[in-house]
Scaffold this active site. Structure first.
Site, PDB file in Angstrom:
ATOM      1  N   ASN A   1       1.106  -1.499  -0.273  1.00  0.00           N
ATOM      2  CA  ASN A   1      -0.012  -0.031   0.050  1.00  0.00           C
ATOM      3  C   ASN A   1       1.351   1.275  -0.037  1.00  0.00           C
ATOM      4  OD1 ASN A   1       0.485  -1.265   2.857  1.00  0.00           O
ATOM      5  ND2 ASN A   1      -0.324   0.382   3.599  1.00  0.00           N
TER       6      ASN A   1
ATOM      7  N   GLN B   1      -4.751  -3.451  -2.146  1.00  0.00           N
ATOM      8  CA  GLN B   1      -4.448  -3.030  -2.639  1.00  0.00           C
ATOM      9  C   GLN B   1      -5.039  -2.611  -4.465  1.00  0.00           C
ATOM     10  OE1 GLN B   1      -3.801   0.621  -2.679  1.00  0.00           O
ATOM     11  NE2 GLN B   1      -4.416   0.675  -0.320  1.00  0.00           N
TER      12      GLN B   1
ATOM     13  N   HIS C   1     -13.666   0.082  -0.193  1.00  0.00           N
ATOM     14  CA  HIS C   1     -13.429   1.616  -0.993  1.00  0.00           C
ATOM     15  C   HIS C   1     -12.384   1.920  -1.404  1.00  0.00           C
ATOM     16  CE1 HIS C   1     -10.904   2.329   2.911  1.00  0.00           C
ATOM     17  NE2 HIS C   1     -10.798   1.353   3.028  1.00  0.00           N
TER      18      HIS C   1
ATOM     19  N   THR D   1     -26.113  -8.566  10.159  1.00  0.00           N
ATOM     20  CA  THR D   1     -27.285  -8.572   8.944  1.00  0.00           C
ATOM     21  C   THR D   1     -26.126  -8.493   8.577  1.00  0.00           C
ATOM     22  OG1 THR D   1     -29.133  -8.081  10.781  1.00  0.00           O
ATOM     23  CG2 THR D   1     -29.102  -7.063   8.667  1.00  0.00           C
TER      24      THR D   1
ATOM     25  N   CYS E   1      -3.587   4.968   7.507  1.00  0.00           N
ATOM     26  CA  CYS E   1      -3.221   4.681   8.573  1.00  0.00           C
ATOM     27  C   CYS E   1      -2.020   5.320   9.876  1.00  0.00           C
ATOM     28  CB  CYS E   1      -2.916   2.837   9.369  1.00  0.00           C
ATOM     29  SG  CYS E   1      -4.009   2.276   8.206  1.00  0.00           S
TER      30      CYS E   1
END
Ligand SMILES: Cc1ncc(COP(=O)(O)O)c(C=O)c1O
Length: 390
Positions: free
Chosen positions: A152, A180, A202, A238, A326
């Site tokens: 990444n 990635q 994402h 769920t 991060c």
């Protein structure tokens, strides 16, 4: 330039408008719970299973080998801890690389506290794992090898197929974190001998809150989340149907456009890399010059701090990063850059520019125009300016 330039696609991507369109019905009229027996539930269940087929198709897996989760972090935790606990009667040894995402490294560290033994291999100056090192590190009690597909921070693509073959020959499970790479470069889990693979929505123009773990049929794995038995009992809770439909739509788009998009991004990132290295003295490329993701450019600049570059670029309307999303808030140097042999002060001078679907040539030209000025300005005010010459 008045429009903002986003060059941090490795941190997260905007959601493709086509993905939003596909998701919308599942946020309004088609809101059912996949476990309900009535028509609302069945409609949602149908969308879930269709999405599973689409995602499986992009990696050449079977639909029943896809488990939906909420994030790549969760998929990676499930892969490591789920395999470790289900197979601890066979052995307690796990192999990882030193440049994995923190969610692998921290999971491995935690497993150590639970009596597992972790071997962290070394990488070369480009961040590449030597498959021979995997051969040497595998022991009788090795149960899992986890090596990421593409890094990444520096974009280096690992020799996954060869690593997978070695693991298969020795009867060791092989997991790869493809957060990635999935949707950017082709992946065939069978050809690449992958037993488990993490993918994330994402990072490929889908919404946040959806991810998946490919788990090869027959793999012995335990769930981390217990409850109502969703996702074949491996991930209760769920199901987030709208986000999963979004992930599936993102996969459809990637399948159609990956080749053309990859070629375009490679051309633009090569232009950026060539331009930066040519225009800025004391600049270096991090990662492999060729075996890298089409959208990644990562540099270190002598005598400047990455954070200062990011702030200066932001003032000029350019969103960049010092490393992974991060670690960019921490002030410690990146573990990836240290692992490829950079000194802490070199690692601190790093900048990641990650391109994406909407990056234009005009934007790259603008970066090439302003970045040399930014570096020059920062070097002028650097307290270390006497110790280097440009
Ligand atoms: C290679 C890799 N693995 C895992 C993750 C974790 O993803 P998330 O924070 O969405 O769970 C990331 C995010 O940057 C990543 O790049």
């Amino acid at each position: 330039m008045t429009k903002k330039i986003y060059l941090d696609y490795a941190a997260t991507t905007p959601v493709d408008p086509r993905v939003i369109k596909a998701m919308l019905p599942y946020l309004s009229k088609k809101f059912g719970n996949t476990m309900s027996l009535h028509s609302f539930g069945q409609e949602a269940k149908e969308a879930l299973e269709e999405s599973r087929e689409v995602i499986a198709d992009l990696m050449k897996a079977k639909p029943n080998e896809i488990i939906f989760t909420s994030s790549a972090t969760e998929s990676n935790n499930l892969a490591l801890k789920g395999i470790a606990f289900a197979n601890r009667d066979r052995g307690r040894h796990i192999i990882i690389s030193p440049i994995e995402h923190p969610c692998i490294i921290e999971s491995a560290k935690w497993l150590e506290t639970q009596g597992f033994e972790i071997t962290k291999l070394k990488v070369d100056k480009y961040g590449l794992i030597d498959p021979d090192d995997i051969k040497k590190a595998i022991k009788k009690d090795t149960i899992l090898v986890s090596i990421m597909h593409a890094n990444n921070e520096i974009g280096t693509i690992e020799p996954i197929e060869e690593i997978g073959r070695i693991c298969r020959e020795r009867g060791v499970y092989f997991h790869t974190d493809a957060a990635q790479s999935f949707g950017k470069i082709p992946i065939d889990v069978n050809k690449m001998n992958i037993d488990l693979m993490t993918v994330s929505s994402h990072k490929m123009y889908g919404p946040k809150g959806a991810a998946a773990l490919f788990i090869r049929e027959g793999t012995k794995i335990e769930p981390l989340i217990h409850g109502g038995g969703h996702e074949s009992g491996l991930r209760s809770s769920t199901v987030n149907v709208a986000a999963i439909v979004g992930l599936a739509e993102a996969c459809k788009i990637c399948k159609k456009e990956m080749g053309k998009e990859g070629r375009c991004l490679t051309r633009l990132s090569n232009k950026l890399i060539k331009g930066v290295l040519g225009k800025i003295s004391g600049s270096h490329l991090n990662g492999h010059p060729k075996k890298r993701l089409p959208n990644n450019a990562n540099f270190w600049f002598k005598g400047v701090e990455g954070e200062s570059i990011v702030i200066q670029l932001d003032l000029l309307g350019i969103a960049a990063s010092t490393g992974s999303a991060c670690s960019s808030e921490k002030l410690e140097p990146s573990h990836v850059l240290l692992a490829i042999g950079l000194k802490p002060e070199q690692a601190h001078g790093s900048l990641r520019l990650s391109l994406g679907r909407w990056t234009t040539e005009k934007e790259i030209n603008y970066v090439l125009k302003v970045l040399p000025e930014v570096i020059k300005k920062l070097r002028k005010i650097s307290p270390f300016k006497e110790s280097f010459k440009f």
